[in-house]
Enzyme design. Structure first.
Site, PDB file in Angstrom:
ATOM      1  NE  ARG A  46       9.256 -20.611 -60.445  1.00  0.00           N
ATOM      2  CZ  ARG A  46      10.365 -20.756 -59.743  1.00  0.00           C
ATOM      3  NH1 ARG A  46      11.522 -20.340 -60.185  1.00  0.00           N
ATOM      4  NH2 ARG A  46      10.314 -21.324 -58.553  1.00  0.00           N
ATOM      5  N   GLY A  51      10.526 -10.502 -57.615  1.00  0.00           N
ATOM      6  CA  GLY A  51       9.894  -9.537 -58.516  1.00  0.00           C
ATOM      7  C   GLY A  51       8.402  -9.773 -58.659  1.00  0.00           C
ATOM      8  CB  CYS A  52       6.428 -12.821 -59.303  1.00  0.00           C
ATOM      9  SG  CYS A  52       7.212 -13.226 -60.895  1.00  0.00           S
ATOM     10  CB  THR A  53       6.621 -11.390 -54.056  1.00  0.00           C
ATOM     11  OG1 THR A  53       6.714 -12.823 -54.156  1.00  0.00           O
ATOM     12  CG2 THR A  53       5.979 -11.007 -52.726  1.00  0.00           C
ATOM     13  CB  ALA A  56       1.363 -10.071 -56.615  1.00  0.00           C
TER      14      ALA A  56
END
Length: 161
Positions: A46, A51-53, A56
């Site tokens: 998401r 973690g996704c930030t 990326a």
């Protein structure tokens, strides 16, 4: 096998399943349009989660090094294009963020899986990365990504192609 059944994750040496998905900014990205150059295809759960930030941001920070090697980095989640654009703008991300709202591509890459958290079972994206070589074949798979140091590890694998 029917079209509705999720398929197994493609393994090294196999052709990468082709797809066309919308990206932040509105254009469509077709994997086969990148034949002749390596592609880093990473799936993440998401936008705008910790973690996704960090993942990326890691790929963004190393973006110029991937570019020098001719590699394209593509991030995929089920989030909408509008949500991707907010995520991109909030953190100054420079990787293409693709929207797989129907999870078709996630299923073809075997990353749409049953997950468990806090005693609840649900379907979600398993954080995974696929390195696709210039001939369109899977060169390497990271099935259960740990975010810290991952972008660097993928960059090393691109260099080794």
């Amino acid at each position: 096998m029917s079209d509705t059944m999720p398929s197994a994750r493609p393994e090294p040496g196999q052709p990468a399943p082709d797809f066309a998905l919308p990206r932040d900014g509105g254009e469509e990205v077709r994997l086969s349009a990148h034949l002749g150059a390596p592609v880093v295809l990473y799936f993440y759960p998401r936008d705008d989660t910790s973690g996704c930030t960090r993942e990326a941001q890691g790929f963004t920070e190393l973006g110029s090094e991937f570019e020098l090697l001719g590699a394209r980095v593509l991030g995929v989640s089920k989030d909408t294009v509008a949500k991707h654009e907010k995520f991109r703008d909030k953190y100054g991300l420079r990787v293409a963020l693709l929207s797989d709202a129907e999870s078709d591509v996630c299923e073809r890459y075997g990353v749409w899986v049953e997950k468990k958290m806090y005693g609840k079972t649900f379907m979600g994206i398993a954080r995974s990365t696929f390195l696709i070589d210039a001939q369109g074949r899977i060169a390497r798979v990271w099935p259960k990504v740990k975010v810290d140091g991952h972008a660097e590890e993928v960059l090393d694998a691109v260099r080794a192609l």
